[in-house]
Scaffold this active site. Structure first.
Site, PDB file in Angstrom:
ATOM      1  N   GLY A  30      36.337  35.732 133.131  1.00  0.00           N
ATOM      2  CA  GLY A  30      37.093  36.211 133.355  1.00  0.00           C
ATOM      3  C   GLY A  30      38.136  34.907 132.912  1.00  0.00           C
ATOM      4  O   GLY A  30      38.522  33.929 132.981  1.00  0.00           O
ATOM      5  N   SER A  31      40.013  35.642 133.586  1.00  0.00           N
ATOM      6  CA  SER A  31      40.697  34.724 133.133  1.00  0.00           C
ATOM      7  C   SER A  31      40.771  33.045 133.786  1.00  0.00           C
ATOM      8  O   SER A  31      41.476  32.329 133.577  1.00  0.00           O
ATOM      9  CB  SER A  31      42.463  35.354 133.183  1.00  0.00           C
ATOM     10  OG  SER A  31      42.411  35.906 134.331  1.00  0.00           O
ATOM     11  N   ASP A  87      39.006  40.979 141.181  1.00  0.00           N
ATOM     12  CA  ASP A  87      39.519  42.371 141.321  1.00  0.00           C
ATOM     13  C   ASP A  87      39.582  42.920 142.014  1.00  0.00           C
ATOM     14  O   ASP A  87      41.531  42.987 142.340  1.00  0.00           O
ATOM     15  CB  ASP A  87      38.869  43.457 140.066  1.00  0.00           C
ATOM     16  CG  ASP A  87      38.942  42.785 138.939  1.00  0.00           C
ATOM     17  OD1 ASP A  87      39.227  42.321 137.856  1.00  0.00           O
ATOM     18  OD2 ASP A  87      37.145  42.941 138.489  1.00  0.00           O
ATOM     19  N   LYS A  97      34.490  44.209 141.270  1.00  0.00           N
ATOM     20  CA  LYS A  97      34.195  43.144 139.949  1.00  0.00           C
ATOM     21  C   LYS A  97      34.076  43.594 138.874  1.00  0.00           C
ATOM     22  O   LYS A  97      33.409  45.357 139.199  1.00  0.00           O
ATOM     23  CB  LYS A  97      33.273  41.961 140.007  1.00  0.00           C
ATOM     24  CG  LYS A  97      33.935  41.031 141.236  1.00  0.00           C
ATOM     25  CD  LYS A  97      33.297  40.082 141.361  1.00  0.00           C
ATOM     26  CE  LYS A  97      32.615  39.558 140.114  1.00  0.00           C
ATOM     27  NZ  LYS A  97      33.176  38.827 139.178  1.00  0.00           N
ATOM     28  N   GLY A 100      36.305  42.430 134.093  1.00  0.00           N
ATOM     29  CA  GLY A 100      36.209  42.491 132.149  1.00  0.00           C
ATOM     30  C   GLY A 100      34.602  42.557 131.470  1.00  0.00           C
ATOM     31  O   GLY A 100      34.478  42.998 130.241  1.00  0.00           O
ATOM     32  N   GLU A 106      26.782  39.442 135.914  1.00  0.00           N
ATOM     33  CA  GLU A 106      27.805  38.743 137.317  1.00  0.00           C
ATOM     34  C   GLU A 106      26.473  38.727 138.385  1.00  0.00           C
ATOM     35  O   GLU A 106      26.982  37.651 139.540  1.00  0.00           O
ATOM     36  CB  GLU A 106      28.732  39.123 137.397  1.00  0.00           C
ATOM     37  CG  GLU A 106      30.818  38.740 135.817  1.00  0.00           C
ATOM     38  CD  GLU A 106      31.623  39.405 136.277  1.00  0.00           C
ATOM     39  OE1 GLU A 106      32.836  38.547 136.019  1.00  0.00           O
ATOM     40  OE2 GLU A 106      31.180  40.529 137.189  1.00  0.00           O
ATOM     41  N   LYS A 124      44.644  39.819 144.886  1.00  0.00           N
ATOM     42  CA  LYS A 124      43.949  40.450 145.163  1.00  0.00           C
ATOM     43  C   LYS A 124      43.426  40.665 146.296  1.00  0.00           C
ATOM     44  O   LYS A 124      42.438  41.162 146.343  1.00  0.00           O
ATOM     45  CB  LYS A 124      42.767  39.221 143.954  1.00  0.00           C
ATOM     46  CG  LYS A 124      43.167  39.337 142.820  1.00  0.00           C
ATOM     47  CD  LYS A 124      42.933  40.367 141.843  1.00  0.00           C
ATOM     48  CE  LYS A 124      43.323  39.763 140.420  1.00  0.00           C
ATOM     49  NZ  LYS A 124      42.343  38.746 139.338  1.00  0.00           N
TER      50      LYS A 124
END
Length: 229
Positions: A30-31, A87, A97, A100, A106, A124
């Protein structure tokens, strides 16, 4: 006030300071994790020795580009910690989650770790999971039948995730159903019920897995929280 990218950068830098030397760690997707990788790369050039178990091909490629050493989960005897984003997270540290598309790996890497640390901005944090559509990874064969069963469970809307004009394909060759569940009042029960549907590979509900949550705020604050109770 900081932008979202600036918050994520600060979170990545903070989380890098929690990685012990000579450790094998899981690395989420993720970012926010992007900034963690960049900071760890700086520290490794300064002498930090670590090995990373990535949770997606994207993370593996980012880590390799940054000069970090990656290994497969099967080659790791133990993982001291995993750092990942989320998320959604509620007050009991239950997570959604998979935005992505890497939820299966994960969850496998998190489950193999001694500790799961979640890094996220304050947007979040929720009082009840469910505003973010719940990802459910499914086998492509018969996915429409799985969708029907999820709808019969009371799900408001189920959509097959797309990548352009084609279905999104996970690193493991599966599809993802994004399920609008509204408010998830019992995440544990829902997770169990979804797993009983033949064809479901994994859900984006991470139940009782996170021990530490690091929250970043627009005013620059970083707050570290430990698992309640």
């Amino acid at each position: 006030m900081l932008s979202q990218d600036e918050i994520k950068m600060k979170l990545g830098q903070y989380a890098a300071g929690l990685v012990p030397p000579n450790s094998i760690m899981g690395m989420g997707t993720g970012s926010t994790v992007f900034w963690l990788i960049q900071e760890l790369a700086v520290r490794c050039r300064q002498g930090l020795l670590i090995k990373i178990v990535p949770t997606s091909s994207k993370t593996k490629n980012l880590a390799a580009e940054a000069g970090l050493q990656t290994i497969e989960l099967n080659d790791a005897d133990s993982l001291q910690l995993t750092i990942d984003g989320t998320d959604e997270i509620d007050e009991q540290f239950q997570l959604i989650k998979g935005g992505g598309g890497a939820l299966l790996l994960e969850k496998m890497v998190a489950a193999a770790s001694e500790k799961l640390i979640i890094i996220a901005d304050d947007t979040k944090m929720v009082s009840c999971l469910g505003d973010f559509p719940l990802p459910v990874e499914v086998i492509p064969y018969g996915w429409k039948q799985v969708k029907k069963k999820i709808i019969q469970m009371g799900c408001k809307k189920v959509e097959l995730r797309q990548n352009g004009d084609r279905p999104f394909i996970t690193d493991n060759g599966h599809y993802i159903l994004d399920c609008k569940m509204d408010k998830i009042k019992n995440a544990t029960a829902l997770n169990t019920e979804l797993h009983l549907i033949p064809g479901v590979v994994e859900t984006g509900l991470f139940i009782d897995m996170a021990q530490t949550v690091i929250i970043g705020y627009a005013d620059g604050r970083i707050e570290e929280k430990e698992q309640p109770g």
